[in-house]
Design an enzyme around this catalytic site. Structure first.
Site, short mmCIF file in Angstrom:
data_model
loop_
_atom_site.label_atom_id
_atom_site.label_comp_id
_atom_site.label_asym_id
_atom_site.label_seq_id
_atom_site.Cartn_x
_atom_site.Cartn_y
_atom_site.Cartn_z
CE LYS A 81 -4.00 1.91 2.46
NZ LYS A 81 -4.89 2.20 1.35
C1 PLP Z 1 -6.54 0.53 -3.88
C2 PLP Z 1 -7.24 -0.04 -2.72
N1 PLP Z 1 -7.80 -1.25 -2.81
C3 PLP Z 1 -8.45 -1.80 -1.77
C4 PLP Z 1 -8.57 -1.15 -0.57
C5 PLP Z 1 -9.30 -1.79 0.57
O1 PLP Z 1 -8.38 -2.24 1.53
P1 PLP Z 1 -8.76 -2.31 3.07
O2 PLP Z 1 -10.00 -3.09 3.15
O3 PLP Z 1 -7.61 -2.98 3.71
O4 PLP Z 1 -8.95 -0.91 3.51
C6 PLP Z 1 -7.99 0.11 -0.42
C7 PLP Z 1 -8.07 0.83 0.86
O5 PLP Z 1 -7.20 0.73 1.65
C8 PLP Z 1 -7.31 0.67 -1.51
O6 PLP Z 1 -6.75 1.88 -1.40
#
Ligand code: PLP
Length: 317
Positions: free
Chosen positions: A161
């Site tokens: 991330k």
């Molecule tokens: C690109 C992206 N995909 C998916 C998610 C969903 O991830 P999570 O459920 O861990 O927040 C996020 C958010 O964090 C994101 O930025």
């Protein structure tokens, strides 16, 4: 200056609490030119026992994994970061909030090679409402397929991330909102469904809940994992499967999952009505279970909540 999010008192920086207004970096910090940061988004929910962070440990593990992929040496453990998040909320005295941990490469070198740029770790939080709107959570949102793809494998690692990934997310999101949609869905470079600009995606087809695999350039979302777990608990079949674009249009239900978006139904894609054009029955069941657990009105059967005011030692899973 008008902030679209309210300030809290303190931000945690490298192990110490500093004032919100003192959490500043130099314009020539490595991260500014080269996007060298990894981050997290976490929610802390209000429960009858006070604020509770949802899946603190999983988020802090992904945080350190993202840093590890980018060869960032972080001098804090998952346990230390979990505890610091809890302390951050105690100090800022918020009933519920969104947390934003960030690891960045700071001020120390002008070149691309980051080895002389210091690693800075920050934890911040603020009170934040619904990301895609209250209305959207209930009635669903109108979205489009983006003309932008998610990055190809072996370009920008999508299991991290990382801040740089969100330049791509911004293109997806800006295109969608400029054209009157709430959000965009990106395909991977093979043309298969990947995810939203900041959400994972789920399709319900003939009673099975399907989500793209991480190899379709999707973030391994923690809410995605919660949704899959809830489906199994509810006896609903769930699968990770490559999804062709057209499956979105003919699905019975489609929904987003994410820390910010929580579980948001999608009622149309490219102006094509999905299912009955409103929140579908499986989406509703998953949403209700998710909000009952996170709101503390149903037993926390998987130990997902870390209660901020729990006695010392009990709060960190
Ligand atoms: C690109 C992206 N995909 C998916 C998610 C969903 O991830 P999570 O459920 O861990 O927040 C996020 C958010 O964090 C994101 O930025």
């Amino acid at each position: 200056m008008t902030l679209t999010f309210p300030k809290t008192d303190k931000i945690w920086h490298n192990g110490k609490f500093i004032k919100w207004d003192d959490a500043k970096i130099h314009v020539l910090a490595h991260v500014v030119s080269y996007g060298s940061a990894v981050f997290e988004g976490i929610r802390c929910y209000a429960t009858p026992q006070g604020p509770a962070i949802l899946r603190n440990r999983e988020h802090m593990q992904r945080f350190l994994n993202s840093a590890y992929i980018y060869r960032m040496d972080v001098p804090f453990s998952v346990d230390e970061l979990c505890e610091a998040n809890l302390e951050l909320i105690r100090i800022n005295k918020v009933p519920s909030c969104y947390l934003r941990p960030i690891i960045l490469r700071g001020y120390g070198t002008g070149g691309v090679d980051p080895k002389d740029a210091p690693i800075e770790t920050y934890l911040a939080c603020w009170e934040w409402g619904r990301y895609l709107g209250d209305e959207g959570l209930k009635n669903g949102v109108d979205v489009c397929i983006s003309s932008w793809n998610r990055p190809a494998p072996n370009t920008l690692p999508q299991m991290a991330k990382a801040a740089a990934n969100y330049m791509n997310s911004q293109l997806i999101r800006m295109e969608a909102t400029t054209n009157g949609y709430v959000e965009g869905i990106a395909l991977d470079t093979n043309g298969y469904v990947s995810e939203g600009s900041g959400e994972n995606i789920f399709v319900v087809m003939d009673g099975t809940v399907i989500t793209p695999p991480v190899s379709s350039s999707a973030l391994p979302g923690i809410t995605r994992n919660s949704v899959m777990t809830i489906c199994r608990d509810l006896g609903v079949a769930v699968a990770e499967q490559v999804i062709p674009r057209e499956m979105l249009y003919i699905a019975n239900e489609v929904f987003f999952s994410g820390t910010a978006a929580e579980i948001t139904p999608i009622r149309s894609i490219d102006r094509i009505k999905i299912g009955n054009g409103s929140r579908g029955p499986i989406t509703k069941r998953v949403q209700e279970d998710f909000f009952a657990i996170t709101g503390g009105t149903k037993p926390d059967r998987h130990g997902w909540l870390s209660h901020v005011n729990a006695p010392a030692g009990a709060a960190v899973r």
